[in-house]
Each structure stands twice: as structure tokens, then as C-alpha cells.
Design a protein around this motif. Sequence first.
Motif, PDB file in Angstrom:
ATOM      1  N   SER A  20       0.864  -1.177   0.000  1.00 50.15           N
ATOM      2  CA  SER A  20       0.000   0.000   0.000  1.00 50.15           C
ATOM      3  C   SER A  20       0.903   1.230   0.000  1.00 50.15           C
ATOM      4  O   SER A  20       1.863   1.283   0.772  1.00 50.15           O
ATOM      5  N   ARG A  45     -10.713  -3.139  -0.447  1.00 52.45           N
ATOM      6  CA  ARG A  45     -11.027  -2.263  -1.588  1.00 52.45           C
ATOM      7  C   ARG A  45     -11.033  -0.800  -1.161  1.00 52.45           C
ATOM      8  O   ARG A  45     -10.432   0.058  -1.817  1.00 52.45           O
ATOM      9  N   HIS A  49      -8.121   1.803  -2.470  1.00 51.88           N
ATOM     10  CA  HIS A  49      -8.609   2.937  -3.271  1.00 51.88           C
ATOM     11  C   HIS A  49      -8.303   4.261  -2.563  1.00 51.88           C
ATOM     12  O   HIS A  49      -7.902   5.235  -3.201  1.00 51.88           O
ATOM     13  N   THR A  50      -8.478   4.287  -1.251  1.00 52.61           N
ATOM     14  CA  THR A  50      -8.154   5.485  -0.478  1.00 52.61           C
ATOM     15  C   THR A  50      -6.664   5.798  -0.586  1.00 52.61           C
ATOM     16  O   THR A  50      -6.270   6.957  -0.783  1.00 52.61           O
ATOM     17  N   SER A  52      -4.645   4.979  -3.014  1.00 48.38           N
ATOM     18  CA  SER A  52      -4.388   5.454  -4.368  1.00 48.38           C
ATOM     19  C   SER A  52      -4.821   6.909  -4.535  1.00 48.38           C
ATOM     20  O   SER A  52      -4.134   7.714  -5.179  1.00 48.38           O
ATOM     21  N   GLU A  53      -5.947   7.260  -3.942  1.00 50.86           N
ATOM     22  CA  GLU A  53      -6.430   8.644  -4.027  1.00 50.86           C
ATOM     23  C   GLU A  53      -5.522   9.609  -3.272  1.00 50.86           C
ATOM     24  O   GLU A  53      -5.357  10.760  -3.685  1.00 50.86           O
ATOM     25  N   ALA A  62      -3.151   8.618  -9.911  1.00 52.03           N
ATOM     26  CA  ALA A  62      -3.451   7.485  -9.029  1.00 52.03           C
ATOM     27  C   ALA A  62      -2.233   6.572  -8.916  1.00 52.03           C
ATOM     28  O   ALA A  62      -1.338   6.595  -9.767  1.00 52.03           O
ATOM     29  N   LEU A  67      -3.538  -0.216  -7.149  1.00 50.66           N
ATOM     30  CA  LEU A  67      -4.619  -0.812  -7.929  1.00 50.66           C
ATOM     31  C   LEU A  67      -4.228  -2.194  -8.455  1.00 50.66           C
ATOM     32  O   LEU A  67      -5.065  -3.097  -8.511  1.00 50.66           O
ATOM     33  N   LEU A  70      -4.588  -4.546  -5.516  1.00 49.61           N
ATOM     34  CA  LEU A  70      -5.994  -4.884  -5.314  1.00 49.61           C
ATOM     35  C   LEU A  70      -6.437  -5.930  -6.327  1.00 49.61           C
ATOM     36  O   LEU A  70      -7.117  -6.896  -5.964  1.00 49.61           O
TER      37      LEU A  70
END
Length: 93
Positions: A20, A45, A49-50, A52-53, A62, A67, A70
Motif C-alpha cells: 500500500s 477495496r 482505493h483510499t 491510491s487517491e 493514481a 490498484l 488490489l
Amino acid sequence: MPAIHFKLRWPDGREMRCYSPSLVVKDHLTAGVRYPMPQFMRVVRVSLHTASERVRQKYGFACSMALDQLAAIEEVAQAYDDLAEVEVLGFED
């Protein structure tokens, strides 16, 4: 942005080291806890996603590694039913 690795144990005993780009994963997963598959997938998920944001906010794009991680987790998870559990073994800074 500090990255982190986290280690999973799948229902068949196989272990997986995951990436991550943000420590946010520690806000969503707890070391030593076994999560039912549906809950684990929802949480991972959101977490990735958090993460990546957060990269997008800082750098303007991103995090493809988050991703991709994931996608790899989702691929492995397909082999198990909803009654299976995933254990979070720990975190490596």
C-alpha cells in the motif's frame, strides 16, 4: 508519503505480502484478525482505493501499484467462498 506492506494468510494457508502506498491500510485492517471474505474484500477495496487517491492528491495521478495489488488480491479471493476467512498477519513499514 510513507508506504507499507501487509501480510495476509489465505484460507488454504498460503501467505501473501501486499503493498500500500499509504499507511491508511492500518486504519482499516488489524494485525492478528481473521476477516470473513466479504468483509475483508470490502475493507481492502476501500483501503487501497483510499491509498491510491492520497497519491493522486499529492502527485496528480493514481497509484497503479495499489490498484495492481488490489487486482492481485481480488484474483486470489475468487478461489474462496463467502464463509472463508483471511487473516491479517501483520504490517511492515
